[in-house]
Structure formats: C-alpha cells, structure tokens
Design an enzyme around this catalytic site. Structure first.
Site, short mmCIF file in Angstrom:
data_model
loop_
_atom_site.label_atom_id
_atom_site.label_comp_id
_atom_site.label_asym_id
_atom_site.label_seq_id
_atom_site.Cartn_x
_atom_site.Cartn_y
_atom_site.Cartn_z
N LYS A 1 8.42 16.31 38.78
CA LYS A 1 8.52 17.67 39.30
C LYS A 1 8.42 18.69 38.19
CE LYS A 1 11.94 20.47 41.57
NZ LYS A 1 13.33 20.66 41.77
N LYS B 1 12.16 15.82 35.52
CA LYS B 1 12.24 17.18 36.07
C LYS B 1 12.20 18.17 34.92
CE LYS B 1 14.99 20.31 38.85
NZ LYS B 1 16.06 20.45 39.83
C1 PBG Z 1 18.13 22.32 42.20
C2 PBG Z 1 16.71 22.19 42.59
C3 PBG Z 1 15.65 23.04 42.25
C4 PBG Z 1 14.55 22.59 42.97
C5 PBG Z 1 14.95 21.48 43.70
N1 PBG Z 1 16.28 21.24 43.45
C6 PBG Z 1 15.62 24.25 41.41
C7 PBG Z 1 16.06 24.17 40.02
O1 PBG Z 1 16.22 23.11 39.42
O2 PBG Z 1 16.28 25.25 39.46
C8 PBG Z 1 13.19 23.25 42.96
C9 PBG Z 1 12.39 23.06 44.19
C10 PBG Z 1 11.26 24.01 44.35
O3 PBG Z 1 11.00 24.87 43.49
O4 PBG Z 1 10.59 23.89 45.39
N2 PBG Z 1 18.59 21.56 41.18
#
Ligand code: PBG
Length: 331
Positions: free
Chosen positions: A255, A200
């Site tokens: 992601k 991520k």
């Molecule tokens: C929270 C989380 C995020 C997303 C999924 N879980 C945002 C972040 O890490 O700031 C992003 C999902 C999206 O942008 O569709 N930890």
C-alpha cells in the site's frame, strides 16, 4: 527460447481480432478478487458524502447494512469497515479502541448477523480514535511501539469477538503481528486471519482517507514517517514482509497500489503468499477528478488499473471502485 523474426513473426496477428485478444489474455478480472472498503458513522439513516472522495459516503450502521447487501448481491467476497469517530469521543490514547461496544464493533456484529458469509476485515490501528490522529500512543513527539502493541491486541480481540473474520494491522509498529496472533489465539480466535499491512508506505496518497475518517488533520511535521515506510525503499519492504510472515501473517498488503506495483511484483515473486494491493483513497480521488473533467474514460481506466494490479501479482485488491468493477464484470 528461440523466437522468430519479422516478417515471419508479426506480433500484431494475435491482436487483430477481439476473439484472439481474449484467447491470449494473460490476466482476467474476477469479482472474487475484490475487497470493498466502507466507512461507518454513528446515527440513523445517514449517508454523508466524503468531500475528497466523490461517490463515497460515511454510512450509519443501518445504511451500511444496505451496502453490505449490495456487496453480497454483487458477489464481492469481503468488505473492510473503517469508523469515522466523532471528535468529542477521541482522546490522546484512543481509549475508544479498547471498548468492545464501539462503533466499528457494533457495525461488524450487525453486518455479520445479517450476512454471515460476507467476509469482514477491520483495521487495527489507533488513528480513528486518537485526538492527534497517529496510529499509536504518543509521548512528546515519539510514537511508542511496545505500549501501542498492547492496545492493538485488545482492539483486535474486541473486533474478533464482534465477528470480524480478518484482522488487518495497519499501524506499522514492530512486532505487532506476532503479539496480535498470540492475543487472538489466547481469546479462542485461532481461525481469525491476519492480513498484515506489511509494506505500508508513508504516503501523500492517503489524504482523502484521512478526510473520510476525520483523522490526521493535526499530524505533526514528520507525519507518520517514523513508523510507515519511506517510499524510496524496496528491499526494506521485503524485510517487512518476511518479518510479518514469520510472525504469523496469513496475507500481506502492499500500500499504496499503483505507484508501488514494483513492490507488489517483488512480494509475489519472492514470497509466493497471498498478496493484496490497496488502491488507496488518493488514487481513487485523482482518477475520479479526471473522469469528472472528461480527461480520462471512466470504465476503461478503472478496468485497466485493476488489470494491472492483477498482472503485477495481486491476489486481491482493496478498491473503492469494487461495486462498479463487479457490475461491469457482470454485464
Ligand atoms: C489507518 C489507515 C490509513 C489507510 C488505511 N488505514 C491511513 C493512514 O495510514 O494514514 C489509508 C487508506 C486510503 O488512503 O484509502 N492506519
């Protein structure tokens, strides 16, 4: 492999007719590969539009049930539930995450009771619950790793108790998958799966999501870059994935999605485990903005993006377009 030369070989022959293009297609779209992220808020009979995500709403639990019914009807295998918490209920430590009766837990039990066969996925991270919007506990300007994991374990067990099928740690603390696995097992949840956000990245593409869950407006200058990955790195993603698998992850997420297809392809080729792509909020919103302007053809582009995820190696894709894709496939 010896391959012919022009003019005996003409690549265009296989492309000349629709039937032939179908025959030689290497990748096919399937509703079974869709995961639909949904946002939930407190209240009754509420569907509140998310400004930065046209067509996406925050639903109260009664309305969320109608969305879940739609997922079942469309044969979408699983939904991911994200809570949008009232600012008044947030605090420095995200204490609501440790409350087994919080919004997300109530949403999970309601959906599970109504649709026992629909898969439910929950994020494990503190950002919906902390006043500062970080995924972990904050000390001055450091996000504490080990202290955060202890809270995440409690959060995960509450969600599993509520009926969540798949726990998805999205916080990027080191070592959390192993500890969450241990905590789930100790609570009798040996069969609850872990879908780790293993690779991520600290991404600008999450902007609209942070609007949707009303989190992160006040993230400091470093944002989440002390725990989420640097978009410059690919080998490091393989290292992260290897660690999460060793700690017991059943599936891994890459992601964001489309700008990271190289990471997805490497992950699938190097590990051969279930790999999930997340077409994140910013990808969704930039496509929608172009559809709105008439710059891109909606259906064609949505299907192309989905096909590319599959071609790159995704076994499933988290996408806000899930119901639309399912409806197109059904036609
Ligand atoms: C929270 C989380 C995020 C997303 C999924 N879980 C945002 C972040 O890490 O700031 C992003 C999902 C999206 O942008 O569709 N930890």
């Amino acid at each position: 492999m010896s391959r012919g030369q022009y003019p005996s070989t003409r690549m265009r022959r296989n492309r000349m007719t629709a039937f032939s293009r179908r025959l030689v297609a290497e990748t096919r779209l399937d509703t079974a590969d869709l995961i639909w992220p949904l946002f939930v808020i407190e209240g009754q009979n509420i569907a509140e539009p998310v400004d930065a995500m046209p067509g996406v709403f925050r639903h109260s639990i009664d309305q969320l049930l109608q969305q879940a019914a739609k997922a079942v009807e469309l044969k979408i295998p699983a939904i991911a539930i994200f809570p949008s918490i009232d600012a008044a209920l947030k605090d420095e430590t995200g204490s609501l995450a440790r409350d087994g009766d919080n919004l997300v837990c109530r949403a999970v039990s309601a959906v599970k009771a109504a649709f026992p066969d629909l898969g439910i996925i929950c994020d494990v991270a503190l950002d919906p619950f902390t006043s500062h919007g970080h995924d972990g506990l904050l000390d001055q300007d450091e996000i504490l790793n080990d202290e955060t994991i202890a809270v995440l374990c409690e959060q995960a067990v509450h969600q599993a108790n509520a009926g969540c099928d798949i726990i998805a740690p999205s916080d990027m603390m080191d070592g959390r998958v192993g500890e969450i696995r241990t905590a789930l097992d100790a609570a009798g949840h040996q069969n609850v799966q872990i879908m780790a956000y293993a690779a991520k990245y600290a991404s600008g593409f999450y902007g609209p999501f942070r609007d949707a869950v009303r989190a992160g407006a006040s993230l400091g200058k470093a944002g989440k870059s002390t725990y989420q990955m640097d978009p410059a790195n690919s080998d490091e993603a393989m290292h992260e994935i290897a660690l999460d698998l060793a700690e017991g992850a059943d599936m891994v997420i890459v992601k964001p999605g489309m700008p990271y297809l190289d990471i997805l392809a490497r992950a699938k080729a190097e590990f051969g485990v279930p790999c999930i792509a997340y077409q994140v909020s910013g990808e969704y919103s930039m496509l929608c903005a172009s559809f709105d302007k008439g710059w891109l053809d909606r259906e064609r582009t949505i299907l192309e993006a989905m096909t590319c995820f599959k071609r790159a190696g995704a076994d499933a894709v988290l996408t806000y377009f899930a119901p639309e894709i399912a409806m197109i496939i059904r036609r």
